[in-house]
Write an enzyme that holds these catalytic residues in place. Structure first.
Site, PDB file in Angstrom:
ATOM      1  N   MET A  79       0.815  -1.206   0.000  1.00 42.84           N
ATOM      2  CA  MET A  79       0.000   0.000   0.000  1.00 42.84           C
ATOM      3  C   MET A  79       0.854   1.263   0.000  1.00 42.84           C
ATOM      4  SD  MET A  79      -3.016  -1.132   2.649  1.00 42.84           S
ATOM      5  CE  MET A  79      -4.026   0.317   2.290  1.00 42.84           C
ATOM      6  N   HIS A  80       0.221   2.379  -0.291  1.00 43.38           N
ATOM      7  CA  HIS A  80       0.753   3.733  -0.096  1.00 43.38           C
ATOM      8  C   HIS A  80       1.788   4.189  -1.114  1.00 43.38           C
ATOM      9  CE1 HIS A  80      -1.204   3.190   3.733  1.00 43.38           C
ATOM     10  NE2 HIS A  80      -0.264   2.407   4.221  1.00 43.38           N
ATOM     11  N   ASP A 236      -2.551  -4.962   0.198  1.00 48.67           N
ATOM     12  CA  ASP A 236      -2.091  -6.273   0.671  1.00 48.67           C
ATOM     13  C   ASP A 236      -2.768  -6.731   1.961  1.00 48.67           C
ATOM     14  OD1 ASP A 236      -0.795  -4.356   2.179  1.00 48.67           O
ATOM     15  OD2 ASP A 236       1.228  -5.087   1.788  1.00 48.67           O
TER      16      ASP A 236
END
Length: 485
Positions: A79-80, A236
């Site tokens: 992520m991110h 995830d």
């Protein structure tokens, strides 16, 4: 058959899953991380694409009959991560990853730009999230920021490259600080605070939505009979939750992977930004979740293994499968900083209570307990919103240890279950989402609860001793913070 592709930090993994929900085959390709400066963590997005293609190539070569029957594909990923594209679709710079800590100053600027930022976002601004990364680029690389046309997260970038679908799912979008998490749509207020607009964003979809089909050339390359449906996918953690069937309100798990997560599925949006709880959309419609996040869980044991010069199994073996009570040594597992509850990328780990008579076993036990104490911090932050799981499944690499499971039960004060296939990871969840997109089946049909191998109920005497030890342990954070500065 269904295909799940997970874009991880250390590797890209592809799995084939059959109609019974079992993993038939898997393949992976390694990824490398660049750390050119302190607190920086970057990757070349091209290695995600080449790794995904190579992994599926391997599956197609080794299991051609199974790959031929694939009808649904799901993507998941770290992520991110900020992948910045210009108008021609070119990558403007290496992707800035989830564990990059450079943008802590931009987090403060972001919250100042929108006085009720936390009320709107439901989350505290952290360097790991995507929005402050873009503000850092705007300040330090203005020419690149001016050229940004789209911002994609890692799995969305790979899917776009392979399938031409520029879409983000709700779970991954929740970690950008640009999403109205309660309303499940982009927030103009949050985007403006980050100097962006909706034009910079991909379309949004639920993780189980069909967002396109695999192109004919790739279907031919991999010997597929049809062009499989492509799902919205998931970040995830949400994908792992789908794989573990943590899809209904009340489901909870503790993941002892490289990093650690205390997860709870909720029926509504339940923020607690003051304690750095992540309040996000789930990958499935009408469901949300909360996460407490530790940046170093099983990574702490791996670090101890490297420092002590012994394999992890060798370190754990002398401790057996239970301990009588807390170690005389305390360990804070903040090797890479911490998220929940401190939101502190600069704090570092700490040992306390070492003596001339301290043996290796006490140090190793302290590492296991330190991670479990940090998980208790996370659980307490979730409890503050009214989330009180009746029991918790144990996932990730650390779930292999029966001792760690018992320690977690005693420290968390709830029953902990070791489960079958506790290390299945996000790729299985991605494949499940691909199946739902292709077949229209409901989550409770596709996502089956893993079999519980054994359950650990808190021992009253040890739990009381650990509750006292946890109170002492919590008071060490200011010392760790002071020493790190």
């Amino acid at each position: 058959m269904f295909l799940g592709i997970d874009i991880g930090t250390s590797s890209v993994k592809a799995v084939l899953v059959n109609a019974d929900g079992a993993v038939v085959a898997s393949a992976s390709r390694p990824c490398t991380v660049s750390r050119p400066h302190p607190l920086w963590s970057e990757q070349d997005p091209e290695q995600w694409v080449t790794g995904a293609v190579a992994a599926v190539d391997e599956l197609a070569a080794g299991w051609p009959d199974a790959v031929a029957e694939v009808v649904g594909v799901g993507f998941s990923g770290q992520m991110h991560g900020a992948t910045l594209l210009d108008r021609a679709g070119n990558v403007l710079r290496p992707a800035i990853l989830w564990n990059d800590g450079r943008s802590f100053a931009q987090c403060a600027a972001l919250e100042q730009a929108l006085p009720d930022f936390r009320a709107v976002s439901g989350n505290i601004a952290m360097p790991g999230f995507t929005s402050p990364k873009l503000l850092w680029v705007a300040e330090h690389e203005p020419e690149i920021f001016a050229a940004v046309d789209k911002v994609l997260l890692p799995k969305a970038y790979v899917r776009w490259r392979l399938c031409s679908a520029m879409v983000e799912d709700m779970s991954d979008a929740s970690g950008t600080l640009w999403l109205d998490v309660a309303g499940r749509g982009w927030s103009d207020e949050l985007l403006a605070a980050g100097k962006l607009t909706r034009a910079h964003m991909p379309d949004l979809a639920e993780g189980s939505d069909a967002v396109g089909r695999l192109p004919a050339d790739l279907a031919r390359r991999w010997g597929m009979k049809t062009q499989p449906v492509i799902a919205g996918g998931a970040g995830d953690c949400a994908a792992s939750a789908v794989g573990l069937a943590a899809t209904a309100p009340g489901d909870a798990f503790l993941s002892l992977g490289t990093s650690g997560v205390v997860w709870a599925t909720t029926d509504r949006y339940l923020p607690n930004p003051a304690s750095a709880v992540h309040a996000f959309c789930h990958a499935l419609p009408g469901v949300w979740h909360q996460m407490g996040v530790m940046l170093s869980a099983a990574a702490s044991l791996a670090w101890a293994s490297s420092v002590l010069g012994a394999p992890e199994a060798e370190l754990l073996a002398p401790l057996g499968e239970t301990v009588s009570g807390p170690s005389p040594v305390a360990f804070l597992p903040y090797l890479s900083g911490e998220r929940t509850p401190h939101n502190d990328p600069t704090v570092r780990g700490l040992f306390a209570g070492l003596g001339a008579d301290t043996e290796r076993n006490a140090v190793v036990q302290a590492v296991l307990e330190g991670v479990a104490f940090a998980a208790r911090d996370n659980l307490m932050a979730l409890n503050a919103t009214g989330t009180t799981p009746a029991s918790i499944d144990l996932a990730g690499g650390g779930s292999r240890s029966r001792l760690w499971g018992r320690i977690c039960a005693d420290i968390l004060g709830v029953t902990v279950h070791r489960i079958e296939d506790g290390e299945v990871g996000a790729a299985l969840g991605a494949a499940h989402l691909g199946r739902m997109a292709a077949t229209g089946e409901a989550p409770d049909v596709v996502c089956r609860k893993p079999r519980r191998l054994e359950s650990f109920t808190p021992d009253p005497a040890r739990a009381a001793a650990y509750a006292t030890a946890w109170e002492r342990w919590r008071r060490l954070y200011p010392l760790a913070k002071e020493y790190a500065s």
